[in-house]
Scaffold this active site. Sequence first.
Site, PDB file in Angstrom:
ATOM      1  N   GLY A 110       1.034  -1.347   0.003  1.00  0.00           N
ATOM      2  CA  GLY A 110      -0.176  -0.129  -0.114  1.00  0.00           C
ATOM      3  C   GLY A 110       0.866   1.244   0.011  1.00  0.00           C
ATOM      4  CB  SER A 145      -7.629   1.770   3.562  1.00  0.00           C
ATOM      5  OG  SER A 145      -7.180   2.153   2.067  1.00  0.00           O
ATOM      6  CE  LYS A 192      -8.078   1.051   9.652  1.00  0.00           C
ATOM      7  NZ  LYS A 192      -6.787   0.355   9.932  1.00  0.00           N
ATOM      8  CE1 TYR A 240     -10.341   2.094   7.045  1.00  0.00           C
ATOM      9  CE2 TYR A 240     -10.821   4.296   7.745  1.00  0.00           C
ATOM     10  CZ  TYR A 240      -9.827   3.384   7.496  1.00  0.00           C
ATOM     11  OH  TYR A 240      -8.845   3.924   7.707  1.00  0.00           O
ATOM     12  CB  THR A 290      -8.528   6.012  10.581  1.00  0.00           C
ATOM     13  OG1 THR A 290      -9.125   7.142   9.849  1.00  0.00           O
ATOM     14  CG2 THR A 290      -9.523   5.108  11.206  1.00  0.00           C
ATOM     15  CG  ASP A 299       0.396   5.026   4.921  1.00  0.00           C
ATOM     16  OD1 ASP A 299       0.390   5.624   3.794  1.00  0.00           O
ATOM     17  OD2 ASP A 299      -0.227   5.133   5.995  1.00  0.00           O
ATOM     18  CD  GLU A 323     -13.297   8.696   7.771  1.00  0.00           C
ATOM     19  OE1 GLU A 323     -14.469   8.443   7.679  1.00  0.00           O
ATOM     20  OE2 GLU A 323     -12.867   9.797   7.562  1.00  0.00           O
TER      21      GLU A 323
HETATM   22  P1  NAP Z   1      -3.692   1.339   1.220  1.00  0.00           P
HETATM   23  O1  NAP Z   1      -2.915   2.175   0.161  1.00  0.00           O
HETATM   24  O2  NAP Z   1      -5.282   1.176   0.735  1.00  0.00           O
HETATM   25  O3  NAP Z   1      -3.135  -0.124   1.389  1.00  0.00           O
HETATM   26  C1  NAP Z   1      -3.406  -1.013   2.230  1.00  0.00           C
HETATM   27  C2  NAP Z   1      -2.894  -2.354   2.333  1.00  0.00           C
HETATM   28  O4  NAP Z   1      -3.565  -3.355   2.806  1.00  0.00           O
HETATM   29  C3  NAP Z   1      -2.396  -2.715   0.738  1.00  0.00           C
HETATM   30  O5  NAP Z   1      -1.056  -3.264   0.974  1.00  0.00           O
HETATM   31  C4  NAP Z   1      -3.272  -3.967   0.508  1.00  0.00           C
HETATM   32  O6  NAP Z   1      -2.862  -5.156  -0.121  1.00  0.00           O
HETATM   33  C5  NAP Z   1      -3.390  -4.483   2.079  1.00  0.00           C
HETATM   34  N1  NAP Z   1      -4.678  -5.258   2.536  1.00  0.00           N
HETATM   35  C6  NAP Z   1      -5.675  -5.166   1.831  1.00  0.00           C
HETATM   36  N2  NAP Z   1      -6.534  -6.142   2.514  1.00  0.00           N
HETATM   37  C7  NAP Z   1      -5.897  -7.177   2.996  1.00  0.00           C
HETATM   38  C8  NAP Z   1      -6.045  -8.238   3.409  1.00  0.00           C
HETATM   39  N3  NAP Z   1      -7.387  -8.774   3.451  1.00  0.00           N
HETATM   40  N4  NAP Z   1      -4.875  -9.024   3.776  1.00  0.00           N
HETATM   41  C9  NAP Z   1      -3.809  -8.449   3.824  1.00  0.00           C
HETATM   42  N5  NAP Z   1      -3.417  -7.213   3.459  1.00  0.00           N
HETATM   43  C10 NAP Z   1      -4.445  -6.438   2.666  1.00  0.00           C
HETATM   44  O7  NAP Z   1      -3.846   2.203   2.491  1.00  0.00           O
HETATM   45  P2  NAP Z   1      -2.557   3.274   2.979  1.00  0.00           P
HETATM   46  O8  NAP Z   1      -3.184   4.559   2.790  1.00  0.00           O
HETATM   47  O9  NAP Z   1      -1.302   2.840   2.855  1.00  0.00           O
HETATM   48  O10 NAP Z   1      -3.042   3.209   4.534  1.00  0.00           O
HETATM   49  C11 NAP Z   1      -2.299   2.228   5.345  1.00  0.00           C
HETATM   50  C12 NAP Z   1      -3.098   1.996   6.658  1.00  0.00           C
HETATM   51  O11 NAP Z   1      -3.345   3.133   7.275  1.00  0.00           O
HETATM   52  C13 NAP Z   1      -4.465   1.369   6.486  1.00  0.00           C
HETATM   53  O12 NAP Z   1      -4.563   0.335   7.554  1.00  0.00           O
HETATM   54  C14 NAP Z   1      -5.283   2.778   6.556  1.00  0.00           C
HETATM   55  O13 NAP Z   1      -6.492   2.079   7.117  1.00  0.00           O
HETATM   56  C15 NAP Z   1      -4.799   3.245   7.389  1.00  0.00           C
HETATM   57  N6  NAP Z   1      -4.912   4.768   7.566  1.00  0.00           N
HETATM   58  C16 NAP Z   1      -4.706   5.460   6.318  1.00  0.00           C
HETATM   59  C17 NAP Z   1      -4.899   6.737   6.265  1.00  0.00           C
HETATM   60  C18 NAP Z   1      -4.347   7.484   5.047  1.00  0.00           C
HETATM   61  O14 NAP Z   1      -5.131   8.767   4.917  1.00  0.00           O
HETATM   62  N7  NAP Z   1      -3.955   6.916   3.844  1.00  0.00           N
HETATM   63  C19 NAP Z   1      -5.395   7.575   7.212  1.00  0.00           C
HETATM   64  C20 NAP Z   1      -5.632   6.865   8.493  1.00  0.00           C
HETATM   65  C21 NAP Z   1      -5.202   5.482   8.528  1.00  0.00           C
HETATM   66  P3  NAP Z   1      -3.368  -4.958  -1.911  1.00  0.00           P
HETATM   67  O15 NAP Z   1      -2.182  -4.036  -2.330  1.00  0.00           O
HETATM   68  O16 NAP Z   1      -3.121  -6.495  -2.322  1.00  0.00           O
HETATM   69  O17 NAP Z   1      -4.514  -4.365  -2.066  1.00  0.00           O
HETATM   70  O1  F7E Z   2     -12.558  11.161   0.720  1.00  0.00           O
HETATM   71  C1  F7E Z   2     -15.171  13.567  -0.369  1.00  0.00           C
HETATM   72  C2  F7E Z   2     -15.598  12.327   0.590  1.00  0.00           C
HETATM   73  O2  F7E Z   2     -12.163   9.105  -0.032  1.00  0.00           O
HETATM   74  C3  F7E Z   2     -12.220  12.384   1.445  1.00  0.00           C
HETATM   75  C4  F7E Z   2      -8.763   6.946   3.766  1.00  0.00           C
HETATM   76  O3  F7E Z   2      -7.446   7.000   3.701  1.00  0.00           O
HETATM   77  O4  F7E Z   2      -8.725   9.031   5.083  1.00  0.00           O
HETATM   78  C5  F7E Z   2      -9.263   8.394   3.842  1.00  0.00           C
HETATM   79  O5  F7E Z   2     -10.582   8.281   4.157  1.00  0.00           O
HETATM   80  C6  F7E Z   2     -13.685  13.453   0.971  1.00  0.00           C
HETATM   81  C7  F7E Z   2     -15.061  12.692   1.751  1.00  0.00           C
HETATM   82  O6  F7E Z   2     -11.027   9.750   2.131  1.00  0.00           O
HETATM   83  C8  F7E Z   2     -15.280  12.126  -3.874  1.00  0.00           C
HETATM   84  O7  F7E Z   2     -17.021  12.127   0.711  1.00  0.00           O
HETATM   85  C9  F7E Z   2     -15.988  13.961  -2.627  1.00  0.00           C
HETATM   86  O8  F7E Z   2     -15.491  13.571   2.489  1.00  0.00           O
HETATM   87  O9  F7E Z   2     -10.205  10.853  -0.275  1.00  0.00           O
HETATM   88  P1  F7E Z   2     -11.481  10.021   0.818  1.00  0.00           P
HETATM   89  P2  F7E Z   2     -11.574   9.602   3.604  1.00  0.00           P
HETATM   90  O10 F7E Z   2     -12.875   9.098   3.356  1.00  0.00           O
HETATM   91  O11 F7E Z   2     -11.352  11.014   4.227  1.00  0.00           O
HETATM   92  C10 F7E Z   2      -8.979   8.351   6.068  1.00  0.00           C
HETATM   93  C11 F7E Z   2      -8.152   9.145   7.323  1.00  0.00           C
HETATM   94  C12 F7E Z   2      -8.764   6.826   6.359  1.00  0.00           C
HETATM   95  O12 F7E Z   2      -8.487   6.327   7.224  1.00  0.00           O
HETATM   96  C13 F7E Z   2      -9.211   6.297   5.214  1.00  0.00           C
HETATM   97  O13 F7E Z   2      -8.444   4.864   4.981  1.00  0.00           O
HETATM   98  O14 F7E Z   2     -13.815  13.558  -0.081  1.00  0.00           O
HETATM   99  N1  F7E Z   2     -15.381  13.309  -1.736  1.00  0.00           N
HETATM  100  N2  F7E Z   2     -15.995  13.463  -3.669  1.00  0.00           N
HETATM  101  C14 F7E Z   2     -14.772  12.209  -2.651  1.00  0.00           C
HETATM  102  N3  F7E Z   2     -14.229  10.973  -2.182  1.00  0.00           N
HETATM  103  C15 F7E Z   2     -13.834   9.989  -2.976  1.00  0.00           C
HETATM  104  N4  F7E Z   2     -12.910   8.833  -2.564  1.00  0.00           N
HETATM  105  N5  F7E Z   2     -14.376  10.361  -4.330  1.00  0.00           N
HETATM  106  C16 F7E Z   2     -14.996  11.286  -4.712  1.00  0.00           C
HETATM  107  O15 F7E Z   2     -15.217  11.165  -5.818  1.00  0.00           O
END
Ligand code: NAP
Ligand code: F7E
Length: 348
Positions: A11, A89, A161, A157, A134, A13, A136
Site C-alpha cells: 500500500g 481502507s 477501526k 470502516y 484513523t 504507507d 475517521e
Molecule cells: P492502502 O494504500 O489502501 O493499502 C492497504 C494495504 O492493505 C495494501 O497493501 C493492501 O494490499 C493491504 N490489504 C488489503 N486487504 C488485505 C487483506 N485482507 N490482507 C492483507 N493485506 C490486505 O492504504 P494506506 O493509505 O497505505 O493506509 C495504510 C493503513 O493506514 C491502513 O490500515 C489505513 O486504513 C490506515 N490509514 C490510512 C490513512 C490515509 O490517509 N492514508 C489515514 C488513516 C489510517 P493490496 O495492495 O493487495 O490491495
Molecule cells: O474522501 C469526499 C468524500 O475517500 C475524502 C482513507 O485513507 O482518510 C481516507 O478516508 C472526502 C470525503 O478519504 C469524492 O466524501 C468527494 O468527504 O479521499 P477520501 P476519506 O474518506 O477521508 C481516512 C483518514 C482513512 O483512514 C481512510 O483509510 O472527499 N469526496 N467526492 C470524494 N471522495 C472520493 N473518494 N471520491 C469522490 O469522488
Amino acid sequence: MRRALITGITGQDGSYLTEMLLTKGYEIHGIIRRASTFNTDRIDHLYLDPHSPEARMFLHYGDLSDGPGLRRILEEVQPDEVYNLAAQSHVAVSFMQPEYTTDIDGLGTLRLLEAIRDYCGRTGHDLRFYQAGTSEMFGSSPPPQSEATPFHPRSPYAAAKVMAHHLVRNYREAYDLFACNGILFNHESERRGETFVTRKITRAATRIKLGLQDKLYLGNLDSRRDWGHAKDYVEAMWLTLQRDQPDDYVVATGEAYSVREFVERVFARLELDWHEYVEIDPRYFRPVEVEHLRGDARKARHELGWKPKVGIDELVACMVDSDLELARQERILKDAGHSVAYRGIAGD
Ligand code: NAP
Ligand code: F7E
C-alpha cells in the site's frame, strides 16, 4: 540488524515505511496478498532477488483473514517490530462491503494480536506492535480532534477501526504487550490510491490538461480534511515504537481544507478553471458524511518530537507534477495509436 514485519507493505504507507526502515538498516518482511496480477508496483523499486546477499526486503504470502498463516509468518520472521497497515481502507467501499471490511480491519487486527500473544508467550520473545488507526474514528466529533476526543464512527470502516483501537489497548493492558495506536489523519502522496479524492483530482486534472479526459465527477465538495504527506506519517509510526512506553498518538498537520479548496489549488497549478470541468455526481455521496477533520497533534509533537514537513501547497505540487508526468506518458502512447482507457469504478 532489527527486523520489521509489515502488513499492507504494497500500500501507499507500506511502501514509504519500507523505504524509511531500509535506510535505517532494518531487514524488512512484508505480507502480500496473492493476486492473479502483480500488486507490488509501489515496492518494485526496492525489490532484490532474495538469493542476493544484499537482499533486505522479503515478501510472504498472507492475508489478515487467515490467522494460521499469520502465525506461521510470525514464527518464521521473528520480528522486533510489527506494523499493521493492511486494511480495506476505502470509506465508501466499506458501505458496500461492510462485513468484509469489518473482517479485515477489525477481526484481522485481533487475529494478528492473538498470533503475537501466543508467539511471545511461547517463545519468551518481545516485540513492538503498531496499529494504523484513523481520524475517521472521530466521525462527527467536532474539530480539533485529539487523543481525548470521543469516537463517533460514521462508516463500517471507522467502526471496524474503533474495534481494532480498543483491542490494541486491551492487549497492552491485559498482556503487557508493547502495542500502540496511531490515530492518523488523511495522508496522501504521488502513490495514493487513485480512488481517494486527492489523487482522483490530480489524476483527472492532469489528464484534462493534456486532452486525455473531459470531465471530473465528484461527490461532496464541502467536507474538510487535514491532509499531510504519507512520508511524514510513516516517520511518526516508527518514532512511536521507539518510546520507552507504549502509547497512542494523533498524527496530523493541524490544518484543514475543503475538497473544493483542494480542487481549486490543483486546477490553479495547471492554469485551468475548475468550474469548466468539475461536475457533481450523487453516486459519490456517502450514506453519511464525516464533515470536518482537523487534528491536534500536540502530544506527538511533545513526546515524539514529530512535526510534519510537507504542507498543503507542497503536497499539491508534488502530486500534480508527478501525475502530469504520468499523463505525458499516456499522451505519447495515445499519439502512437495505443489505447489508454482510464479505469474508475462507479461509487468510490
Ligand atoms: P492502502 O494504500 O489502501 O493499502 C492497504 C494495504 O492493505 C495494501 O497493501 C493492501 O494490499 C493491504 N490489504 C488489503 N486487504 C488485505 C487483506 N485482507 N490482507 C492483507 N493485506 C490486505 O492504504 P494506506 O493509505 O497505505 O493506509 C495504510 C493503513 O493506514 C491502513 O490500515 C489505513 O486504513 C490506515 N490509514 C490510512 C490513512 C490515509 O490517509 N492514508 C489515514 C488513516 C489510517 P493490496 O495492495 O493487495 O490491495
Ligand atoms: O474522501 C469526499 C468524500 O475517500 C475524502 C482513507 O485513507 O482518510 C481516507 O478516508 C472526502 C470525503 O478519504 C469524492 O466524501 C468527494 O468527504 O479521499 P477520501 P476519506 O474518506 O477521508 C481516512 C483518514 C482513512 O483512514 C481512510 O483509510 O472527499 N469526496 N467526492 C470524494 N471522495 C472520493 N473518494 N471520491 C469522490 O469522488
